[in-house]
Design an enzyme around this catalytic site. Structure first.
Site, PDB file in Angstrom:
ATOM      1  N   ASN A 209       0.840  -1.194   0.000  1.00  0.00           N
ATOM      2  CA  ASN A 209       0.000   0.000   0.000  1.00  0.00           C
ATOM      3  C   ASN A 209       0.877   1.245   0.000  1.00  0.00           C
ATOM      4  O   ASN A 209       2.108   1.159   0.034  1.00  0.00           O
ATOM      5  CB  ASN A 209      -0.978  -0.006   1.184  1.00  0.00           C
ATOM      6  CG  ASN A 209      -0.267  -0.081   2.521  1.00  0.00           C
ATOM      7  OD1 ASN A 209       0.536   0.779   2.866  1.00  0.00           O
ATOM      8  ND2 ASN A 209      -0.549  -1.135   3.289  1.00  0.00           N
ATOM      9  N   GLY A 273      -1.260   1.784  17.052  1.00  0.00           N
ATOM     10  CA  GLY A 273      -1.149   1.056  15.792  1.00  0.00           C
ATOM     11  C   GLY A 273      -1.333   1.980  14.602  1.00  0.00           C
ATOM     12  O   GLY A 273      -2.407   2.027  14.000  1.00  0.00           O
ATOM     13  N   ALA A 275       0.449   1.743  11.814  1.00  0.00           N
ATOM     14  CA  ALA A 275       0.845   1.070  10.578  1.00  0.00           C
ATOM     15  C   ALA A 275      -0.370   0.779   9.701  1.00  0.00           C
ATOM     16  O   ALA A 275      -1.469   0.542  10.196  1.00  0.00           O
ATOM     17  CB  ALA A 275       1.572  -0.234  10.905  1.00  0.00           C
ATOM     18  N   ASP A 279      -4.568  -6.257   4.793  1.00  0.00           N
ATOM     19  CA  ASP A 279      -5.617  -7.156   5.280  1.00  0.00           C
ATOM     20  C   ASP A 279      -5.459  -8.575   4.746  1.00  0.00           C
ATOM     21  O   ASP A 279      -5.875  -9.538   5.391  1.00  0.00           O
ATOM     22  CB  ASP A 279      -6.995  -6.618   4.870  1.00  0.00           C
ATOM     23  CG  ASP A 279      -7.341  -5.325   5.592  1.00  0.00           C
ATOM     24  OD1 ASP A 279      -6.946  -5.178   6.762  1.00  0.00           O
ATOM     25  OD2 ASP A 279      -7.989  -4.456   4.975  1.00  0.00           O
ATOM     26  N   LYS A 289      10.100 -16.347 -10.257  1.00  0.00           N
ATOM     27  CA  LYS A 289       9.278 -15.290 -10.851  1.00  0.00           C
ATOM     28  C   LYS A 289       8.201 -15.890 -11.752  1.00  0.00           C
ATOM     29  O   LYS A 289       8.488 -16.720 -12.634  1.00  0.00           O
ATOM     30  CB  LYS A 289      10.165 -14.346 -11.658  1.00  0.00           C
ATOM     31  CG  LYS A 289       9.393 -13.216 -12.329  1.00  0.00           C
ATOM     32  CD  LYS A 289      10.307 -12.343 -13.169  1.00  0.00           C
ATOM     33  CE  LYS A 289       9.502 -11.291 -13.920  1.00  0.00           C
ATOM     34  NZ  LYS A 289      10.367 -10.466 -14.795  1.00  0.00           N
ATOM     35  N   PRO A 306      -3.504 -11.917  10.087  1.00  0.00           N
ATOM     36  CA  PRO A 306      -3.891 -11.780  11.496  1.00  0.00           C
ATOM     37  C   PRO A 306      -4.108 -10.320  11.853  1.00  0.00           C
ATOM     38  O   PRO A 306      -3.420  -9.433  11.339  1.00  0.00           O
ATOM     39  CB  PRO A 306      -2.695 -12.381  12.250  1.00  0.00           C
ATOM     40  CG  PRO A 306      -1.549 -12.275  11.298  1.00  0.00           C
ATOM     41  CD  PRO A 306      -2.133 -12.450   9.932  1.00  0.00           C
ATOM     42  N   ILE A 308      -3.780  -7.409  14.351  1.00  0.00           N
ATOM     43  CA  ILE A 308      -2.936  -7.083  15.508  1.00  0.00           C
ATOM     44  C   ILE A 308      -3.764  -6.520  16.658  1.00  0.00           C
ATOM     45  O   ILE A 308      -3.673  -6.988  17.805  1.00  0.00           O
ATOM     46  CB  ILE A 308      -1.839  -6.081  15.103  1.00  0.00           C
ATOM     47  CG1 ILE A 308      -0.894  -6.723  14.075  1.00  0.00           C
ATOM     48  CG2 ILE A 308      -1.053  -5.621  16.326  1.00  0.00           C
ATOM     49  CD1 ILE A 308       0.118  -5.767  13.485  1.00  0.00           C
ATOM     50  N   LEU A 309      -4.592  -5.527  16.373  1.00  0.00           N
ATOM     51  CA  LEU A 309      -5.380  -4.896  17.440  1.00  0.00           C
ATOM     52  C   LEU A 309      -6.371  -5.879  18.065  1.00  0.00           C
ATOM     53  O   LEU A 309      -6.523  -5.919  19.289  1.00  0.00           O
ATOM     54  CB  LEU A 309      -6.114  -3.676  16.890  1.00  0.00           C
ATOM     55  CG  LEU A 309      -5.256  -2.423  16.679  1.00  0.00           C
ATOM     56  CD1 LEU A 309      -6.003  -1.408  15.828  1.00  0.00           C
ATOM     57  CD2 LEU A 309      -4.861  -1.803  18.019  1.00  0.00           C
ATOM     58  N   LYS A 342     -13.501  -3.783  17.862  1.00  0.00           N
ATOM     59  CA  LYS A 342     -12.207  -4.313  18.304  1.00  0.00           C
ATOM     60  C   LYS A 342     -11.913  -4.030  19.774  1.00  0.00           C
ATOM     61  O   LYS A 342     -10.879  -4.452  20.288  1.00  0.00           O
ATOM     62  CB  LYS A 342     -11.093  -3.747  17.427  1.00  0.00           C
ATOM     63  CG  LYS A 342     -11.211  -4.182  15.970  1.00  0.00           C
ATOM     64  CD  LYS A 342      -9.964  -3.858  15.165  1.00  0.00           C
ATOM     65  CE  LYS A 342     -10.089  -4.361  13.743  1.00  0.00           C
ATOM     66  NZ  LYS A 342      -8.856  -4.119  12.954  1.00  0.00           N
TER      67      LYS A 342
END
Length: 401
Positions: A209, A273, A275, A279, A289, A306, A308-309, A342
């Site tokens: 991203n 968090g 970062a 997803d 390649k 996974p 994180i939060l 969350k």
């Protein structure tokens, strides 16, 4: 922002970036700081002491063997006078001498003789900065408590492009001003994640991203300035470790970031968090390649990474949790839903696009928590980070203090 009556000792070592230090003196003086300049002999080949004297309004010292000044132990007087020592530029030679405890000129003698916090703004060729000897000296100086400001990545006087460029005068001024700020996070351990994550498709390609990591790095620096012991988990970015950050862990994928954060969170009071964690990841990573076949589409099967939060929130005991929500639309709804879903203590929501968020120097945030909200107007990311940290500190003290 003010530096009124703050006593700044500016050391200038030999390097072309010394010309920037002239503007730095002016900017410090604009904030009403008292500035005294000490130059190495090499620095005088780039800028005249007369220039610094005119800008600072104070006499400039160069030699340890100034008979008139040293009759009254002038170097000790200067060492005691300073509230902050900033060496800008800090050449590779100056860093080496400081790392080895040498006191063979006035500037290095002052650095050893003063109890004032020492700030270093490196400036050198990118190849010199990357040299293992320089990095070893930097590690030694950090371990002893010196704080690095920069270097930045960009064009260099030699024609190279890379890391080693001295920070701009306004950035150095702001860092010094912030160092006199409140200690709202003193005694606390803060964990920050920043930057993107990359998920490999094959040895050449990946899914990623547009996150630059600048907001997260600014948050880490602001937390350190507020007195916290900061650990930074960074995705793949080309940014220097912020001043005051005690530990940095570099990762690439979401799984690696998850493992690093979960491991470090055991010792953290607050986790922020920032970062932009991917997803999804390819379920199959090719060892070679992937070759293009004309007329054929390529289908990638993606699996969920996974969270994180969510992993931290599910633990019986966990840090104060601050999430980020970068959205292109319906920002408030998505952010508040993420806050509740969350089980976060706070979330910072920002609009992506229109010159804000990713790949931009500015940002704007709306903070939400269980029973309140706060708008942080558009500002440069370092300033926005300081405002965010002030709110995080206040909420932490109110709920867990």
């Amino acid at each position: 922002m003010s530096l009124a009556q703050r006593r700044i000792l500016l050391g200038v070592s030999g390097g072309i970036a010394a010309y920037k230090s002239c503007e730095l003196v002016r900017r410090l003086r604009d904030l009403e700081a008292e500035v005294r300049v000490v130059m190495t002999e090499g620095a005088t080949h780039f800028v005249s002491p007369t220039t610094f004297q005119a800008l600072s309004g104070q006499s400039v010292r160069v030699s340890l063997w100034d008979a008139q000044a040293e009759a009254a132990m002038g170097h000790i007087e200067l060492a005691r006078w300073a509230e902050r020592i900033l060496v800008a530029p800090a050449s590779a030679d100056l860093l080496a001498r400081l790392a080895h405890g040498q006191a063979d000129d006035l500037l290095t003698t002052l650095c050893l003789a003063s109890a004032a916090p020492l700030y270093l703004a490196p400036a050198m060729n990118q190849q010199m900065w990357a040299h293992p000897a320089v990095q070893a000296n930097i590690a030694t100086l950090r371990q002893r408590g010196a704080q690095l400001l920069g270097p930045a990545v960009g064009d260099q006087a030699c024609g190279d492009i890379g890391s080693g460029r001295m920070l701009e005068p306004h950035e150095l001024r702001d860092a010094l001003a912030a160092s006199f700020g409140n200690q709202s996070l003193a005694g606390l351990r803060v964990l920050v994640s920043a930057g993107p994550t990359y998920e490999d498709i094959d040895p050449v390609r990946f899914i990623g991203n547009r996150s630059s990591g600048r907001m997260g790095f600014a948050v880490a620096e602001a937390a350190a300035q507020a007195g916290a012991e900061v650990t930074l988990v960074a995705g793949p970015v080309s940014l220097a470790t912020p001043a005051g950050v005690m530990r940095r862990v570099d990762v690439r994928s979401a799984a690696q970031m998850h493992a690093a954060v979960i491991g470090a969170a055991v010792h953290a009071d607050i986790y922020i968090g920032a970062a932009a964690v991917g997803d999804y990841r390819p379920l199959e990573v090719s060892a070679v390649k992937l070759k293009k076949r004309d007329g054929d589409d390529l289908t990638l099967r993606l699996g969920e990474n996974p969270d994180i939060l969510a992993s931290l929130a599910a633990q019986t005991e966990h840090p104060f949790l601050v999430g980020f929500a970068a959205e292109t639309h319906d920002v408030a709804d998505y952010a508040q839903g993420k806050l509740r879903r969350k089980g976060l203590d706070m979330i910072a929501a920002n609009q992506v696009g229109g010159g804000l968020g990713f790949e931009a120097a500015d940002n704007a945030l709306t903070l939400y928590w269980a029973d309140g909200a706060a708008e942080l107007a558009r500002a440069a990311k370092p300033e926005l980070a300081r405002q965010l940290i002030a709110h995080v500190a206040a909420r932490y003290r109110a709920t867990r203090g």
